[in-house]
Design an enzyme around this catalytic site. Structure first.
Site, PDB file in Angstrom:
ATOM      1  N   GLU A  40      41.413  39.338  48.174  1.00 42.98           N
ATOM      2  CA  GLU A  40      40.126  38.560  47.463  1.00 42.98           C
ATOM      3  C   GLU A  40      40.659  37.537  46.463  1.00 42.98           C
ATOM      4  OE1 GLU A  40      37.038  38.913  47.630  1.00 42.98           O
ATOM      5  OE2 GLU A  40      36.557  41.042  48.688  1.00 42.98           O
ATOM      6  N   CYS A  72      35.403  33.979  40.251  1.00 40.42           N
ATOM      7  CA  CYS A  72      35.837  33.580  41.316  1.00 40.42           C
ATOM      8  C   CYS A  72      34.628  32.826  42.285  1.00 40.42           C
ATOM      9  CB  CYS A  72      36.290  34.646  42.500  1.00 40.42           C
ATOM     10  SG  CYS A  72      35.122  35.914  42.472  1.00 40.42           S
TER      11      CYS A  72
HETATM   12  P1  NAD Z   1      46.400  35.887  39.084  1.00 42.56           P
HETATM   13  O1  NAD Z   1      46.691  35.540  40.434  1.00 42.56           O
HETATM   14  O2  NAD Z   1      47.356  34.906  37.934  1.00 42.56           O
HETATM   15  O3  NAD Z   1      46.433  37.515  38.655  1.00 42.56           O
HETATM   16  C1  NAD Z   1      46.026  38.519  39.367  1.00 42.56           C
HETATM   17  C2  NAD Z   1      46.520  39.907  39.384  1.00 42.56           C
HETATM   18  O4  NAD Z   1      47.833  39.521  40.421  1.00 42.56           O
HETATM   19  C3  NAD Z   1      47.097  40.069  38.026  1.00 42.56           C
HETATM   20  O5  NAD Z   1      47.077  41.486  37.956  1.00 42.56           O
HETATM   21  C4  NAD Z   1      48.649  39.489  38.001  1.00 42.56           C
HETATM   22  O6  NAD Z   1      49.571  40.386  37.428  1.00 42.56           O
HETATM   23  C5  NAD Z   1      48.944  39.944  39.884  1.00 42.56           C
HETATM   24  N1  NAD Z   1      49.894  39.207  40.427  1.00 42.56           N
HETATM   25  C6  NAD Z   1      50.206  37.870  40.142  1.00 42.56           C
HETATM   26  N2  NAD Z   1      51.133  37.353  40.806  1.00 42.56           N
HETATM   27  C7  NAD Z   1      51.746  38.329  41.523  1.00 42.56           C
HETATM   28  C8  NAD Z   1      52.587  38.676  42.577  1.00 42.56           C
HETATM   29  N3  NAD Z   1      53.297  37.413  42.906  1.00 42.56           N
HETATM   30  N4  NAD Z   1      52.842  39.700  43.222  1.00 42.56           N
HETATM   31  C9  NAD Z   1      52.053  40.966  42.579  1.00 42.56           C
HETATM   32  N5  NAD Z   1      51.169  40.595  41.728  1.00 42.56           N
HETATM   33  C10 NAD Z   1      50.749  39.433  41.369  1.00 42.56           C
HETATM   34  O7  NAD Z   1      44.785  35.633  38.839  1.00 42.56           O
HETATM   35  P2  NAD Z   1      43.937  35.623  37.235  1.00 42.56           P
HETATM   36  O8  NAD Z   1      44.266  34.608  36.770  1.00 42.56           O
HETATM   37  O9  NAD Z   1      44.012  37.123  36.761  1.00 42.56           O
HETATM   38  O10 NAD Z   1      42.534  35.421  38.236  1.00 42.56           O
HETATM   39  C11 NAD Z   1      42.072  34.209  38.623  1.00 42.56           C
HETATM   40  C12 NAD Z   1      41.886  34.175  39.865  1.00 42.56           C
HETATM   41  O11 NAD Z   1      41.324  35.285  40.470  1.00 42.56           O
HETATM   42  C13 NAD Z   1      41.187  33.067  40.485  1.00 42.56           C
HETATM   43  O12 NAD Z   1      41.656  32.505  41.286  1.00 42.56           O
HETATM   44  C14 NAD Z   1      39.740  33.740  40.963  1.00 42.56           C
HETATM   45  O13 NAD Z   1      39.002  32.848  41.785  1.00 42.56           O
HETATM   46  C15 NAD Z   1      40.404  34.972  41.482  1.00 42.56           C
HETATM   47  N6  NAD Z   1      39.601  35.936  41.757  1.00 42.56           N
HETATM   48  C16 NAD Z   1      39.048  36.169  43.091  1.00 42.56           C
HETATM   49  C17 NAD Z   1      37.950  37.231  43.220  1.00 42.56           C
HETATM   50  C18 NAD Z   1      37.321  37.409  44.569  1.00 42.56           C
HETATM   51  O14 NAD Z   1      36.717  38.447  44.779  1.00 42.56           O
HETATM   52  N7  NAD Z   1      37.667  36.491  45.491  1.00 42.56           N
HETATM   53  C19 NAD Z   1      37.358  37.940  42.264  1.00 42.56           C
HETATM   54  C20 NAD Z   1      38.075  37.751  40.820  1.00 42.56           C
HETATM   55  C21 NAD Z   1      38.975  36.644  40.637  1.00 42.56           C
END
Ligand code: NAD
Length: 552
Positions: free
Chosen positions: A303, A337
């Site tokens: 997601e 998102c």
């Molecule tokens: P992020 O990608 O920085 O982090 C999200 C999660 O992934 C965190 O728990 C982080 O520790 C983990 N993470 C990051 N890189 C990783 C890797 N290489 N391997 C494993 N885990 C990793 O995102 P954020 O800043 O917390 O949230 C914002 C983003 O999330 C936006 O792009 C938003 O659109 C998206 N989002 C999408 C949805 C959806 O349902 N499509 C919902 C909420 C947020």
């Protein structure tokens, strides 16, 4: 389930008015914690949030013992103050967690679905009892306004009820067999441990979407929340652990919480003991996690980011379109998102619509999310603010005219990042418009024909949410048709954000294609069995294949 009404908008507040942190401290003191707290300097206010969090955990009957440490600083975006410091889980801890999750899975998958649902029912009841406390904790750690925080906690309650119902409906299919006296069916079994990686912006709901459904499907779960919102995760996760500890059919370690950053998430992605990895976050994260899970042929449910657009047609109800677009663009400070990032407005109404849009955004009350009538709280941190300013700079260099977007001072919150949402009039869909910047920036484009509008809507790498404001039934239907929007979510006369839990939630293209919850998404958490039973005395082969043998 949050409601957010922009009707008559009173004047925006100014530094030192009701949105100052002085008032905020009083608010915390009155509502959340020990009323003997000292007042109101910026320093006292910083201490107050850490103190408030401790009090809220106390109200929940939970403790942070065993989690406190020095590895990870946790901050409140309300004033930038440190709330606490936590220990992070190390690779060896993660291995032990996965082993525990596998053992728990072996026991849990034998518990009948409706009894698994009973655990989720009890958990939902606990969340309901503590709704206000959890909402305040969420608002303090994440910075979303209280009505949205309450909406998120309500979403957790709702999804529990949804999952309880689902626990009696994990149904299969009976298919017409081509062979006489044969029965062909499909049914579903639990798949294995779920590893759920979640983002900061919905620190509770996304977890509940995946975990409650996985639990009724018979899976155990490990939750790796965002390192920016671990306290909310510990509160919601520990309440579920409490419900499980009191439930005779729940094995130990059914639900575990892993505190850490990308490295910790990477271990979950790579670990062959984690059957399903549900990852919510940025496209960059998904590109890494998705490939790592695929390499070991695990199941990934992704997601990821969106870049959501609204088309406003000449026949639109302009008042409705304004309310819908302003909430979608500025709610959660543009950190959903599904936040509205692109407005595609018909040339004939553009000038008037944009004028009213700018005036409405200008009158939004920006400040503490704990003050009842605030519309827009802070950005999560400085990195988010810097990314917003970089995007605005690039938009200017690509010919954009920027309205708003500046930092707003809130008294006592020098280390926090409050901003006026930006409306940016663009000459076309340039590079920056095609990117997701996780901040309140709404790019305005215009169109003359619906084909052009749909091409603009679809002309970005992301495919999460979309909408059209129109009173023309042909336009509304065309937008929803196969030649319309290419997104997972397609709305008419509703903004792009604020989905209900019943429908499948997710999007296409670089949004990842996953559906974490809603509709038949439960199938992601189970394995499908196709079974054929022969109750005849002969052995006809499918497709009429002959294989005669002389056997009595
Ligand atoms: P992020 O990608 O920085 O982090 C999200 C999660 O992934 C965190 O728990 C982080 O520790 C983990 N993470 C990051 N890189 C990783 C890797 N290489 N391997 C494993 N885990 C990793 O995102 P954020 O800043 O917390 O949230 C914002 C983003 O999330 C936006 O792009 C938003 O659109 C998206 N989002 C999408 C949805 C959806 O349902 N499509 C919902 C909420 C947020």
């Amino acid at each position: 389930m949050s409601s957010f009404t922009i009707g008559k908008i009173p004047p925006k507040s100014l530094p030192g008015s009701t949105n100052s942190l002085a008032t905020l401290s009083t608010d915390i003191m009155m509502n959340a914690i020990d009323t003997s707290l000292p007042p109101q300097s910026a320093k006292a206010a910083q201490g107050a949030f850490g103190h408030a969090v401790a009090g809220l955990f106390g109200d929940l009957g939970l403790s942070l013992d065993g989690h406190l440490g020095s590895d990870l600083g946790v901050f409140s975006p309300i004033d930038g103050s440190e709330l606490t410091r936590l220990k992070m889980h190390q690779p060896a801890d993660m291995d032990a967690m996965v082993a525990n999750a596998q053992t728990a899975f072996l026991a849990w998958k034998q518990v009948p679905g409706p009894h698994r649902g009973e655990l989720v029912r009890r958990y939902g009841q606990l969340v309901r009892e503590h709704k206000e406390t959890l909402s305040r904790l969420l608002a303090i750690e994440n910075g979303k306004i209280l009505t949205e925080a309450r909406g998120e906690v309500q979403e957790v309650i709702d999804i529990c009820e949804y999952a309880v119902g689902l626990s009696r409906q994990l149904f299969g299919l009976t298919i017409a067999s081509e062979r006489a006296e044969h029965r062909l069916t499909e049914y579903w079994h639990p798949l294995g441990p779920l590893g759920l990686i979640s983002a900061f912006n919905f620190p509770a709901a996304v977890w509940a979407w995946g975990t409650t459904v996985a639990l009724v499907c018979g899976d155990s779960a490990i939750w790796k929340p965002s390192e920016k919102t671990p306290l909310t995760a510990l509160a919601f996760g520990k309440l579920l652990q409490k419900a499980a500890a009191d439930y005779e059919f729940a094995p130990d370690h059914l639900v575990q919480i892993a505190i850490g950053g990308a490295e910790c998430g990477g271990i979950i992605a790579d670990h062959p003991g984690v059957a399903i990895v549900s990852a919510t976050g940025s496209v960059r994260m998904g590109q890494d996690v998705g490939v790592r899970v695929q390499r070991r042929f695990g199941r990934a449910v992704l997601e990821l980011g969106g870049n959501n657009a609204a088309i406003v047609a000449p026949s639109a109800d302009v008042g409705l379109a304004l309310r819908g677009t302003v909430f979608a663009a500025t709610g959660t400070c543009g950190q959903r998102c599904t936040s509205l990032r692109r407005l595609i407005v018909h040339e004939s109404i553009r000038a008037d619509f944009v004028k009213r849009l700018i005036a409405t955004v200008d009158s939004l009350r920006i400040g503490s999310p704990l003050v009842d009538d605030t519309h827009v709280g802070p950005l999560i941190d400085k990195a988010a603010f810097d990314a917003m300013q970089r995007a605005l700079e690039q938009a200017r260099s690509e010919g954009g005219i920027v309205h708003g977007g500046e930092r707003i001072d809130v008294e006592g919150a020098a280390d926090a990042y409050y901003v006026r949402p930006a409306i940016v009039e663009m000459p076309g869909q340039s590079d920056i418009v095609r990117e997701e910047t996780f901040a309140p920036i709404l790019y305005v484009l215009s169109y003359t024909g619906l084909d052009e509008a749909i091409a603009l809507q679809n002309g970005v790498p992301q495919g999460l949410s979309s909408c059209i404001f129109t009173n023309d039934v042909r336009e509304a239907e065309r937008f929803q048709s196969a030649t319309g929007s290419d997104c997972g979510i397609v709305n008419v006369n509703i903004g792009t954000s604020g989905a209900e839990i019943g429908g499948a939630f997710g999007g296409e293209k670089v949004t990842g294609g996953g559906r974490v919850s809603g509709s038949d998404s439960w199938k992601n958490y189970m394995r499908r069995v196709t079974a054929t039973v022969n109750y005849s005395t002969s052995l006809p082969l499918a497709q009429g294949v002959k294989f005669d043998l002389d056997i009595d």
